[in-house]
Design a protein around this motif. Structure first.
Motif, PDB file in Angstrom:
ATOM      1  N   VAL A  88      21.089  -2.081  52.250  1.00 60.81           N
ATOM      2  CA  VAL A  88      22.230  -2.038  53.163  1.00 60.81           C
ATOM      3  C   VAL A  88      22.623  -0.593  53.453  1.00 60.81           C
ATOM      4  CG1 VAL A  88      24.661  -2.658  53.429  1.00 60.81           C
ATOM      5  CG2 VAL A  88      23.062  -4.314  52.498  1.00 60.81           C
ATOM      6  N   ARG A  89      22.620   0.258  52.434  1.00 56.00           N
ATOM      7  CA  ARG A  89      22.970   1.664  52.639  1.00 56.00           C
ATOM      8  C   ARG A  89      21.965   2.342  53.550  1.00 56.00           C
ATOM      9  NH1 ARG A  89      21.698   6.475  51.423  1.00 56.00           N
ATOM     10  NH2 ARG A  89      20.048   6.044  49.962  1.00 56.00           N
TER      11      ARG A  89
ATOM     12  N   VAL B  33      22.839   4.036  57.232  1.00 56.79           N
ATOM     13  CA  VAL B  33      22.538   5.428  57.563  1.00 56.79           C
ATOM     14  C   VAL B  33      21.680   5.484  58.816  1.00 56.79           C
ATOM     15  CG1 VAL B  33      21.284   7.492  56.804  1.00 56.79           C
ATOM     16  CG2 VAL B  33      22.851   6.338  55.243  1.00 56.79           C
ATOM     17  N   THR B  34      20.661   4.652  58.898  1.00 59.69           N
ATOM     18  CA  THR B  34      19.784   4.631  60.066  1.00 59.69           C
ATOM     19  C   THR B  34      20.543   4.190  61.309  1.00 59.69           C
ATOM     20  OG1 THR B  34      17.937   4.083  58.616  1.00 59.69           O
ATOM     21  CG2 THR B  34      17.607   3.740  60.970  1.00 59.69           C
ATOM     22  N   PHE B  35      21.363   3.167  61.175  1.00 58.58           N
ATOM     23  CA  PHE B  35      22.158   2.648  62.286  1.00 58.58           C
ATOM     24  C   PHE B  35      23.117   3.725  62.806  1.00 58.58           C
ATOM     25  CE2 PHE B  35      26.142   0.600  63.622  1.00 58.58           C
ATOM     26  CZ  PHE B  35      25.679  -0.141  64.696  1.00 58.58           C
ATOM     27  N   LEU B  36      23.824   4.390  61.909  1.00 59.65           N
ATOM     28  CA  LEU B  36      24.761   5.435  62.326  1.00 59.65           C
ATOM     29  C   LEU B  36      24.042   6.633  62.932  1.00 59.65           C
ATOM     30  CD1 LEU B  36      27.397   5.327  59.464  1.00 59.65           C
ATOM     31  CD2 LEU B  36      27.698   4.622  61.838  1.00 59.65           C
ATOM     32  N   ARG B  37      22.861   6.955  62.431  1.00 53.38           N
ATOM     33  CA  ARG B  37      22.095   8.050  63.026  1.00 53.38           C
ATOM     34  C   ARG B  37      21.734   7.730  64.477  1.00 53.38           C
ATOM     35  NH1 ARG B  37      17.633   9.930  58.603  1.00 53.38           N
ATOM     36  NH2 ARG B  37      18.957  11.414  57.508  1.00 53.38           N
ATOM     37  N   ILE B  38      21.274   6.530  64.723  1.00 58.00           N
ATOM     38  CA  ILE B  38      20.899   6.149  66.088  1.00 58.00           C
ATOM     39  C   ILE B  38      22.111   6.183  67.002  1.00 58.00           C
ATOM     40  CG2 ILE B  38      20.031   4.257  67.517  1.00 58.00           C
ATOM     41  CD1 ILE B  38      18.262   3.488  65.097  1.00 58.00           C
ATOM     42  N   ILE B  39      23.222   5.629  66.545  1.00 57.96           N
ATOM     43  CA  ILE B  39      24.446   5.631  67.348  1.00 57.96           C
ATOM     44  C   ILE B  39      24.921   7.067  67.574  1.00 57.96           C
ATOM     45  CG2 ILE B  39      26.881   4.969  67.341  1.00 57.96           C
ATOM     46  CD1 ILE B  39      25.084   2.681  68.016  1.00 57.96           C
ATOM     47  N   ASN B  40      24.845   7.912  66.564  1.00 61.48           N
ATOM     48  CA  ASN B  40      25.245   9.312  66.711  1.00 61.48           C
ATOM     49  C   ASN B  40      24.394  10.027  67.757  1.00 61.48           C
ATOM     50  OD1 ASN B  40      27.245   9.052  64.820  1.00 61.48           O
ATOM     51  ND2 ASN B  40      26.094  10.017  63.173  1.00 61.48           N
ATOM     52  N   LEU B  41      23.099   9.796  67.729  1.00 58.55           N
ATOM     53  CA  LEU B  41      22.227  10.430  68.719  1.00 58.55           C
ATOM     54  C   LEU B  41      22.529   9.931  70.127  1.00 58.55           C
ATOM     55  CD1 LEU B  41      18.871  10.504  66.755  1.00 58.55           C
ATOM     56  CD2 LEU B  41      20.384  12.416  67.251  1.00 58.55           C
TER      57      LEU B  41
ATOM     58  N   ILE C 281      20.397  14.513  62.071  1.00 52.30           N
ATOM     59  CA  ILE C 281      18.980  14.306  61.772  1.00 52.30           C
ATOM     60  C   ILE C 281      18.671  14.525  60.296  1.00 52.30           C
ATOM     61  CG2 ILE C 281      16.669  15.250  62.178  1.00 52.30           C
ATOM     62  CD1 ILE C 281      17.483  15.633  65.067  1.00 52.30           C
ATOM     63  N   PHE C 282      19.259  15.560  59.683  1.00 51.27           N
ATOM     64  CA  PHE C 282      18.821  15.956  58.351  1.00 51.27           C
ATOM     65  C   PHE C 282      19.649  15.402  57.194  1.00 51.27           C
ATOM     66  CE2 PHE C 282      16.917  19.369  60.941  1.00 51.27           C
ATOM     67  CZ  PHE C 282      15.599  19.102  60.622  1.00 51.27           C
ATOM     68  N   ILE C 283      20.879  15.019  57.428  1.00 53.77           N
ATOM     69  CA  ILE C 283      21.732  14.571  56.324  1.00 53.77           C
ATOM     70  C   ILE C 283      21.594  13.066  56.139  1.00 53.77           C
ATOM     71  CG2 ILE C 283      24.132  14.337  55.564  1.00 53.77           C
ATOM     72  CD1 ILE C 283      24.676  17.023  56.902  1.00 53.77           C
ATOM     73  N   GLU C 284      21.444  12.651  54.876  1.00 53.25           N
ATOM     74  CA  GLU C 284      21.269  11.237  54.564  1.00 53.25           C
ATOM     75  C   GLU C 284      22.438  10.635  53.796  1.00 53.25           C
ATOM     76  OE1 GLU C 284      17.558  10.210  52.850  1.00 53.25           O
ATOM     77  OE2 GLU C 284      16.429  11.456  54.240  1.00 53.25           O
ATOM     78  N   ASN C 285      23.466  11.408  53.533  1.00 46.20           N
ATOM     79  CA  ASN C 285      24.636  10.912  52.818  1.00 46.20           C
ATOM     80  C   ASN C 285      25.451  10.026  53.760  1.00 46.20           C
ATOM     81  OD1 ASN C 285      26.906  10.463  51.316  1.00 46.20           O
ATOM     82  ND2 ASN C 285      27.215  12.604  50.761  1.00 46.20           N
ATOM     83  N   LEU C 286      25.736   8.810  53.344  1.00 43.17           N
ATOM     84  CA  LEU C 286      26.417   7.838  54.191  1.00 43.17           C
ATOM     85  C   LEU C 286      27.804   8.308  54.603  1.00 43.17           C
ATOM     86  CD1 LEU C 286      26.422   5.063  55.545  1.00 43.17           C
ATOM     87  CD2 LEU C 286      27.271   4.109  53.409  1.00 43.17           C
ATOM     88  N   LYS C 287      28.541   8.934  53.688  1.00 40.96           N
ATOM     89  CA  LYS C 287      29.901   9.394  54.013  1.00 40.96           C
ATOM     90  C   LYS C 287      29.876  10.511  55.050  1.00 40.96           C
ATOM     91  CE  LYS C 287      31.809   8.089  49.565  1.00 40.96           C
ATOM     92  NZ  LYS C 287      32.398   8.527  48.312  1.00 40.96           N
ATOM     93  N   VAL C 288      28.928  11.414  54.935  1.00 45.97           N
ATOM     94  CA  VAL C 288      28.830  12.522  55.893  1.00 45.97           C
ATOM     95  C   VAL C 288      28.406  11.999  57.262  1.00 45.97           C
ATOM     96  CG1 VAL C 288      27.644  14.690  56.417  1.00 45.97           C
ATOM     97  CG2 VAL C 288      28.342  14.181  54.067  1.00 45.97           C
ATOM     98  N   VAL C 289      27.447  11.096  57.293  1.00 44.94           N
ATOM     99  CA  VAL C 289      26.999  10.515  58.564  1.00 44.94           C
ATOM    100  C   VAL C 289      28.135   9.732  59.210  1.00 44.94           C
ATOM    101  CG1 VAL C 289      25.345   8.921  59.608  1.00 44.94           C
ATOM    102  CG2 VAL C 289      24.587  10.499  57.861  1.00 44.94           C
TER     103      VAL C 289
END
Length: 157
Positions: A84-85, A89-97, A14-22
């Motif tokens: 794109v970045r 980030v948004t796409f990976l956040r949704i998939i992660n959740l 939820i809180f991290i916005e760095n693409l590599k970390v996500v």
């Protein structure tokens, strides 16, 4: 230990916005899902519907983020690295959740922790639509609580 890891993954998603970390969180959750989830193939088939929603969000992110280094220009729309970045980030956040929810469901740690409150939770979920009675009848809060409490079945007396 798994519960703490899931909580940590949830908070960091939820809180991290760095693409590599996500992306690293995505890989960790993917490995956990492969190892722990029984119905992974069935769950992945359910994601097919979300593909259309993701394409719409991609277009919205591309259109809304027109600043930065341009990758491609299509008519009057610029596809930029920032757009794109931000989409990734948004796409990976949704998939992660979604993957965290699969892990929570399959490990059943919520029902282990809240098992004794299961009947209460089911009653509360069943009575959620009754909240609209408060607005329709213009009841005061005290009257509304009485109304709800009369609807709850007490079977274990």
């Amino acid at each position: 230990m798994l519960n703490s890891l899931l909580l940590l993954l949830f908070i960091s998603t939820i809180f991290i916005e760095n693409l590599k970390v996500v992306l690293a969180i995505f890989v960790i959750e993917l490995i956990l899902n492969i190892v722990l989830t029984k119905d992974l193939i069935k769950n992945l088939k359910k994601l097919k519907f979300l593909g259309y929603i993701y394409m719409i969000t991609f277009v919205i992110h591309i259109i809304s983020h027109q600043t930065g280094e341009v990758i491609i220009k299509i008519f009057n729309i610029y596809v930029t690295k920032n757009g794109v970045r931000y989409f990734l980030v948004t796409f990976l956040r949704i998939i992660n959740l979604v993957m965290i929810s699969w892990l929570v469901k399959d490990t059943g740690f919520l029902m282990k922790r809240l098992g004794r409150y299961r009947r209460v939770m089911e009653n509360v979920f069943r009575l959620v639509p009754e909240v609209f009675v408060l607005f329709r009848r213009r009841l005061k809060f005290k009257s509304f609580l009485r109304y709800i409490l009369t609807r709850i079945d007490l079977k274990d007396n």
